[in-house]
Write a protein that holds these residues in place. Structure first.
Motif, short mmCIF file in Angstrom:
data_model
loop_
_atom_site.label_atom_id
_atom_site.label_comp_id
_atom_site.label_asym_id
_atom_site.label_seq_id
_atom_site.Cartn_x
_atom_site.Cartn_y
_atom_site.Cartn_z
N LEU A 18 35.40 42.03 32.07
CA LEU A 18 36.54 42.19 31.17
C LEU A 18 37.83 41.70 31.83
N ASP A 19 37.76 41.42 33.12
CA ASP A 19 38.89 40.86 33.86
C ASP A 19 38.98 39.37 33.53
N PRO A 20 40.12 38.91 32.96
CA PRO A 20 40.22 37.50 32.55
C PRO A 20 39.96 36.51 33.69
N GLU A 21 40.40 36.83 34.91
CA GLU A 21 40.19 35.91 36.03
C GLU A 21 38.70 35.79 36.36
N ILE A 22 38.00 36.93 36.36
CA ILE A 22 36.56 36.91 36.64
C ILE A 22 35.82 36.18 35.52
N ALA A 23 36.24 36.39 34.27
CA ALA A 23 35.62 35.70 33.14
C ALA A 23 35.78 34.18 33.28
N GLN A 24 36.96 33.74 33.70
CA GLN A 24 37.22 32.32 33.86
C GLN A 24 36.35 31.71 34.96
N GLU A 25 36.02 32.50 35.98
CA GLU A 25 35.26 31.99 37.12
C GLU A 25 33.75 32.08 36.91
N TYR A 26 33.32 32.72 35.83
CA TYR A 26 31.89 32.96 35.61
C TYR A 26 31.08 31.67 35.67
N ASP A 27 31.52 30.65 34.95
CA ASP A 27 30.77 29.38 34.92
C ASP A 27 30.67 28.77 36.31
N ASN A 28 31.79 28.74 37.02
CA ASN A 28 31.79 28.15 38.35
C ASN A 28 30.81 28.85 39.27
N GLU A 29 30.77 30.18 39.19
CA GLU A 29 29.87 30.94 40.05
C GLU A 29 28.42 30.71 39.67
N HIS A 30 28.11 30.77 38.39
CA HIS A 30 26.71 30.68 37.95
C HIS A 30 26.16 29.26 38.03
N GLN A 31 27.03 28.26 37.94
CA GLN A 31 26.54 26.89 38.05
C GLN A 31 26.11 26.55 39.47
N LYS A 32 26.38 27.45 40.43
CA LYS A 32 25.90 27.24 41.79
C LYS A 32 24.38 27.39 41.86
N PHE A 33 23.81 28.16 40.94
CA PHE A 33 22.36 28.38 40.99
C PHE A 33 21.68 28.24 39.63
N ARG A 34 22.44 27.80 38.60
CA ARG A 34 21.86 27.64 37.27
C ARG A 34 22.20 26.27 36.71
N ASN A 35 21.32 25.77 35.84
CA ASN A 35 21.56 24.55 35.08
C ASN A 35 21.38 24.91 33.62
N PHE A 36 22.50 25.15 32.92
CA PHE A 36 22.43 25.66 31.56
C PHE A 36 21.72 24.70 30.61
N GLU A 37 21.97 23.41 30.75
CA GLU A 37 21.32 22.44 29.86
C GLU A 37 19.81 22.46 30.04
#
Length: 235
Positions: free
Chosen positions: A19-38
């Motif tokens: 719910l923290d806007p800064e953490i929400a903004q960083e979610y993609d950057n963090e998860h793309q370190k180990f995930r490939n959404f496409e």
């Protein structure tokens, strides 16, 4: 659907505060370190047989890494998440990419209201159901079964324990260390917070919850020991 009774579980942000806007903004950057959404979505489309005529509901959609890619393969995607801040990120990305077949709702598994006359073809939930204790997982799964058409598909993917209980200390340390190796310090800390404060459960419990809630488990697969995926059919 009518409102839930007052004694229903109050869905709240446990663990990392998305719910923290800064953490929400960083979610993609963090998860793309180990995930490939496409790549994940391509696999989901194949496993579930998603077609251009399908309506797909994504529970716990977050910032839309899965939702936005699913929109390319389906008629409509409904994204549901308890974090308004993460949905704001999703909507910004949808506007930038000119994706118009997405509908979003700020709600949890238990508080989301769906038109009972407009059942969906597929439901997806990734890295989200662990926010509920086991009893409330079963209530959420029952709700998913009610929303799905008969014969519709559910894809569930989460951190689900497959180790023996007497090995839990070593196994959990291995999970955290593995995340550190894959994605660095911040995701290792987030995984530790997940273990401490959230509600991941055993695979045999999850399978029982699925079956008791109106699903047949078509198949299960395990990645990195304790990341488990289930493809299920609504009976």
């Amino acid at each position: 659907m009518k409102n839930n009774p007052k004694w229903y579980y109050e869905e709240k942000q446990s663990g990392v505060d998305y719910l923290d806007p800064e953490i929400a903004q960083e979610y993609d950057n963090e998860h793309q370190k180990f995930r490939n959404f496409e790549a994940e979505v391509e696999q989901i489309v194949q496993m579930l047989g998603i077609t251009p005529d399908d309506t797909v509901l994504d529970f716990g959609c977050g910032t839309g890494g899965i939702t936005l890619n699913l929109a390319k393969y389906s008629r409509k995607v409904i994204g549901v998440d308890i974090s308004r801040e993460m949905l704001d990120v999703l909507r910004e990305k949808a506007e930038e990419q000119e994706i118009k077949n997405i509908e979003t709702h700020c709600a949890g598994f238990l508080s989301y209201n769906h038109d009972a006359s407009d059942k969906v073809d597929k439901i997806i939930s990734m890295f989200a159901l662990h926010h509920l204790p086991d009893f409330w997982k079963s209530v959420a799964l029952l709700k998913m079964a009610e929303i799905l058409k008969t014969g519709g598909k559910l894809y569930l993917f989460d951190l689900i324990f497959t180790f023996n209980i007497d090995e839990h200390q070593k196994s959990i340390s291995d999970i955290i260390n593995g995340m550190h190796d894959a994605a660095g310090d911040s995701m290792a800390r987030e995984t530790g917070t997940h273990i401490k404060d959230e509600f991941s459960t055993y695979d045999w419990i999850m399978e029982g919850l699925l079956e008791k809630s109106g699903f047949f488990v078509d198949y299960k697969y395990v990645e990195a020991d304790n990341f488990v995926g289930y493809v299920c059919t609504k009976l």
